[in-house]
Design an enzyme around this catalytic site. Sequence first.
Site, PDB file in Angstrom:
ATOM      1  N   LYS A  90       0.863  -1.191   0.000  1.00  0.00           N
ATOM      2  CA  LYS A  90       0.000   0.000   0.000  1.00  0.00           C
ATOM      3  C   LYS A  90       0.888   1.227   0.000  1.00  0.00           C
ATOM      4  O   LYS A  90       1.806   1.332   0.817  1.00  0.00           O
ATOM      5  CB  LYS A  90      -0.873  -0.007   1.283  1.00  0.00           C
ATOM      6  N   GLN A 111       7.300   3.768   3.951  1.00  0.00           N
ATOM      7  CA  GLN A 111       5.894   3.352   3.992  1.00  0.00           C
ATOM      8  C   GLN A 111       5.706   2.064   4.800  1.00  0.00           C
ATOM      9  O   GLN A 111       4.663   1.875   5.433  1.00  0.00           O
ATOM     10  CB  GLN A 111       5.396   3.156   2.545  1.00  0.00           C
ATOM     11  N   LYS A 126       5.431   1.711  -3.062  1.00  0.00           N
ATOM     12  CA  LYS A 126       5.347   3.073  -3.615  1.00  0.00           C
ATOM     13  C   LYS A 126       5.612   3.005  -5.106  1.00  0.00           C
ATOM     14  O   LYS A 126       6.284   2.086  -5.573  1.00  0.00           O
ATOM     15  CB  LYS A 126       6.408   3.967  -2.966  1.00  0.00           C
ATOM     16  N   ASP A 166      -0.158  10.842  -4.345  1.00  0.00           N
ATOM     17  CA  ASP A 166       1.032  11.433  -3.711  1.00  0.00           C
ATOM     18  C   ASP A 166       1.282  12.727  -4.501  1.00  0.00           C
ATOM     19  O   ASP A 166       0.363  13.194  -5.191  1.00  0.00           O
ATOM     20  CB  ASP A 166       2.234  10.469  -3.768  1.00  0.00           C
ATOM     21  N   THR A 209      -4.740  13.352   5.424  1.00  0.00           N
ATOM     22  CA  THR A 209      -3.326  13.489   5.788  1.00  0.00           C
ATOM     23  C   THR A 209      -3.115  14.774   6.588  1.00  0.00           C
ATOM     24  O   THR A 209      -2.523  14.754   7.675  1.00  0.00           O
ATOM     25  CB  THR A 209      -2.433  13.474   4.533  1.00  0.00           C
ATOM     26  N   SER A 380      -6.855   5.626   3.796  1.00  0.00           N
ATOM     27  CA  SER A 380      -6.904   4.776   2.605  1.00  0.00           C
ATOM     28  C   SER A 380      -7.283   3.356   2.998  1.00  0.00           C
ATOM     29  O   SER A 380      -8.064   2.691   2.304  1.00  0.00           O
ATOM     30  CB  SER A 380      -5.540   4.745   1.912  1.00  0.00           C
TER      31      SER A 380
HETATM   32  P1  NDP Z   1       0.712  17.790  -3.899  1.00  0.00           P
HETATM   33  O1  NDP Z   1       1.181  17.467  -5.265  1.00  0.00           O
HETATM   34  O2  NDP Z   1      -0.736  17.965  -3.651  1.00  0.00           O
HETATM   35  O3  NDP Z   1       1.449  19.095  -3.354  1.00  0.00           O
HETATM   36  C1  NDP Z   1       2.832  19.149  -3.275  1.00  0.00           C
HETATM   37  C2  NDP Z   1       3.242  20.530  -2.821  1.00  0.00           C
HETATM   38  O4  NDP Z   1       4.652  20.544  -2.589  1.00  0.00           O
HETATM   39  C3  NDP Z   1       2.974  21.606  -3.848  1.00  0.00           C
HETATM   40  O5  NDP Z   1       2.785  22.823  -3.195  1.00  0.00           O
HETATM   41  C4  NDP Z   1       4.275  21.605  -4.664  1.00  0.00           C
HETATM   42  O6  NDP Z   1       4.519  22.827  -5.331  1.00  0.00           O
HETATM   43  C5  NDP Z   1       5.296  21.389  -3.561  1.00  0.00           C
HETATM   44  N1  NDP Z   1       6.465  20.666  -4.101  1.00  0.00           N
HETATM   45  C6  NDP Z   1       6.469  19.443  -4.663  1.00  0.00           C
HETATM   46  N2  NDP Z   1       7.696  19.098  -5.061  1.00  0.00           N
HETATM   47  C7  NDP Z   1       8.472  20.124  -4.742  1.00  0.00           C
HETATM   48  C8  NDP Z   1       9.840  20.377  -4.908  1.00  0.00           C
HETATM   49  N3  NDP Z   1      10.672  19.463  -5.468  1.00  0.00           N
HETATM   50  N4  NDP Z   1      10.320  21.558  -4.432  1.00  0.00           N
HETATM   51  C9  NDP Z   1       9.498  22.474  -3.855  1.00  0.00           C
HETATM   52  N5  NDP Z   1       8.179  22.300  -3.690  1.00  0.00           N
HETATM   53  C10 NDP Z   1       7.683  21.140  -4.122  1.00  0.00           C
HETATM   54  O7  NDP Z   1       1.305  16.626  -2.961  1.00  0.00           O
HETATM   55  P2  NDP Z   1       0.859  16.195  -1.509  1.00  0.00           P
HETATM   56  O8  NDP Z   1       0.385  17.370  -0.724  1.00  0.00           O
HETATM   57  O9  NDP Z   1      -0.001  15.006  -1.643  1.00  0.00           O
HETATM   58  O10 NDP Z   1       2.252  15.689  -0.907  1.00  0.00           O
HETATM   59  C11 NDP Z   1       3.120  16.528  -0.154  1.00  0.00           C
HETATM   60  C12 NDP Z   1       4.056  15.650   0.671  1.00  0.00           C
HETATM   61  O11 NDP Z   1       3.279  14.858   1.581  1.00  0.00           O
HETATM   62  C13 NDP Z   1       4.897  14.654  -0.101  1.00  0.00           C
HETATM   63  O12 NDP Z   1       6.125  14.457   0.585  1.00  0.00           O
HETATM   64  C14 NDP Z   1       4.074  13.365  -0.011  1.00  0.00           C
HETATM   65  O13 NDP Z   1       4.883  12.226  -0.185  1.00  0.00           O
HETATM   66  C15 NDP Z   1       3.565  13.476   1.400  1.00  0.00           C
HETATM   67  N6  NDP Z   1       2.378  12.703   1.737  1.00  0.00           N
HETATM   68  C16 NDP Z   1       1.224  12.785   1.014  1.00  0.00           C
HETATM   69  C17 NDP Z   1       0.119  12.068   1.405  1.00  0.00           C
HETATM   70  C18 NDP Z   1      -1.185  12.188   0.699  1.00  0.00           C
HETATM   71  O14 NDP Z   1      -2.152  11.566   1.164  1.00  0.00           O
HETATM   72  N7  NDP Z   1      -1.314  12.944  -0.366  1.00  0.00           N
HETATM   73  C19 NDP Z   1       0.148  11.171   2.562  1.00  0.00           C
HETATM   74  C20 NDP Z   1       1.380  11.213   3.290  1.00  0.00           C
HETATM   75  C21 NDP Z   1       2.446  11.934   2.870  1.00  0.00           C
HETATM   76  P3  NDP Z   1       4.096  22.956  -6.884  1.00  0.00           P
HETATM   77  O15 NDP Z   1       2.613  23.073  -6.898  1.00  0.00           O
HETATM   78  O16 NDP Z   1       4.799  24.174  -7.359  1.00  0.00           O
HETATM   79  O17 NDP Z   1       4.595  21.701  -7.542  1.00  0.00           O
HETATM   80  O1  2IT Z   2       2.971   8.832   1.593  1.00  0.00           O
HETATM   81  C1  2IT Z   2       1.823   8.372   1.776  1.00  0.00           C
HETATM   82  O2  2IT Z   2       1.521   7.800   2.820  1.00  0.00           O
HETATM   83  C2  2IT Z   2       0.822   8.570   0.723  1.00  0.00           C
HETATM   84  N1  2IT Z   2       1.118   9.198  -0.286  1.00  0.00           N
HETATM   85  C3  2IT Z   2      -0.563   7.996   0.882  1.00  0.00           C
HETATM   86  C4  2IT Z   2      -0.558   6.536   0.528  1.00  0.00           C
HETATM   87  C5  2IT Z   2      -1.906   5.875   0.497  1.00  0.00           C
HETATM   88  O3  2IT Z   2      -1.908   4.697   0.140  1.00  0.00           O
HETATM   89  O4  2IT Z   2      -2.916   6.494   0.821  1.00  0.00           O
END
Ligand code: NDP
Ligand code: 2IT
Length: 448
Positions: A90, A111, A126, A166, A209, A380
């Site tokens: 997952k 993860q 992943k 992600d 999250t 999830s």
């Molecule tokens: P999104 O794509 O929704 O948002 C990502 C954000 O981070 C955007 O503001 C983006 O800016 C910025 N960003 C991404 N890459 C970079 C970079 N290389 N340098 C600077 N800014 C960056 O992703 P999520 O919010 O889903 O994910 C954010 C983090 O949380 C990640 O580390 C992800 O692995 C983690 N995560 C996500 C989960 C989920 O359920 N979605 C669960 C657990 C962890 P821009 O718009 O300009 O690209």
């Molecule tokens: O980093 C994470 O935990 C996620 N992007 C969410 C993974 C999931 O299966 O909901």
Amino acid sequence: MSYVDEVYQMVVDKNPAQPEFHQAVKEVLDSLRVVIEANEEEYRRDALLERLVTPERQILFRVPWVDDKGQVQVNNAFRVQFNSAIGPYKGGLRLHPSVNISIIKFLGFEQIFKNSLTGLPIGGGKGGSDFDPKGKSDREIMAFCQSFMTELFKYIGADTDVPAGDIGTGAREIGYLYGQYKRLTGLYEGVLTGKGLSYGGSLARTEATGYGVLYITEEILKCNGHDIKGKTVCVSGSGNVATYAIQKAQQLGAKVVTCSDSTGWIYDPEGIDVDLLREVKEVKRARLTEYAAARSSAEYHEKKNGEHGVWSVKCDIALPCATQNELDIEDAKMLVANGVIAVVEGANMPTTMDATEYLQSNKILFCPGKASNAGGVATSALEMSQNSERLSWTFEEVDAKLKNIMINIFHNLDDAAKKYGMEGNYVAGANIAGFLKVADAMKAQGIV
Ligand code: NDP
Ligand code: 2IT
């Protein structure tokens, strides 16, 4: 050389040029030393650590698709099925030009422990691609997603491997991926999470999250004699995690004054307007300059190398919610000098190792992402449960379960840290608590 050091060296030697993966392994193994040393003979004999750091399966493939000009594009794609000891693989799918095997392996490795901490039956995996969704038309996104799934579907399934969102993968992408999976297999099953509400998604998964980050932050503060109410919070990122972290922080009475994207950041001393942020990011898919243009209290700052961005703003609580290694030692020094109380990771591994050590040695409450952002994957897993029983639960029901899971995660890691003589070290606590369940399941299932 100790067993831990030997295995770390093996990881570096066998996986050259994978710095993010090395970093994630080092952080976990270093904090497991006490546990490993207590069971060294047995773990060595069973090569438990060697198996833990080696993915069960890695799938690498190409994704050809046709852009709006009729030009064929080719991307690299990955699915790393890291560990299935406690449940089906997952974990999310990241779509970002920086994606490579090192990043997917670091995320997959993290993860394993995160999913274990949730207390739910999910293994670690992943995937993703170096495809850049920015600036692509809807048709191009669909073409990419359909081609991606045309290969990926062979390896996933509701009881084997369940991908999700992600960075760069949100509701739109999950929809296209789901449609193609269904078309190829004929199965209407919970093979992906983060689905839309009209086709099997769970209420509160979108928010989970970010909300989870705040539920655990609230508990950490409470257990350390602080109240979240009235605190000033700095958030980085403006995507899924950041947006709902900001929303919940505000609901709990804190004031969030920053957010950022990859090109710049906002300082809004009156507090971030979440509705406006959602309009700019979720609806228009625009830059934060549009947020600043629509709100007179907001200052927009272009991102500049060597500057601290959102971490230069004085705050009580810092929530890095963008990407890996976005908070370095200089940022950590700045936060400490400005009197920060807690740093709680919303992103995966956003704090560099030396910054983490600096924060911990300055007695800052520090919670690692594998614990604090686990609410996403936990919800999830709740979506998977609802799909299995062909029912859907109310928002309140899912949210209450999420809150309960986050509070339990904190107490499990806090107890583990205390039990192993590292009280207050939540990194060690999270790694130990996550590891013990996986190690136990691996042992019980024999050499596989
Ligand atoms: P999104 O794509 O929704 O948002 C990502 C954000 O981070 C955007 O503001 C983006 O800016 C910025 N960003 C991404 N890459 C970079 C970079 N290389 N340098 C600077 N800014 C960056 O992703 P999520 O919010 O889903 O994910 C954010 C983090 O949380 C990640 O580390 C992800 O692995 C983690 N995560 C996500 C989960 C989920 O359920 N979605 C669960 C657990 C962890 P821009 O718009 O300009 O690209
Ligand atoms: O980093 C994470 O935990 C996620 N992007 C969410 C993974 C999931 O299966 O909901």
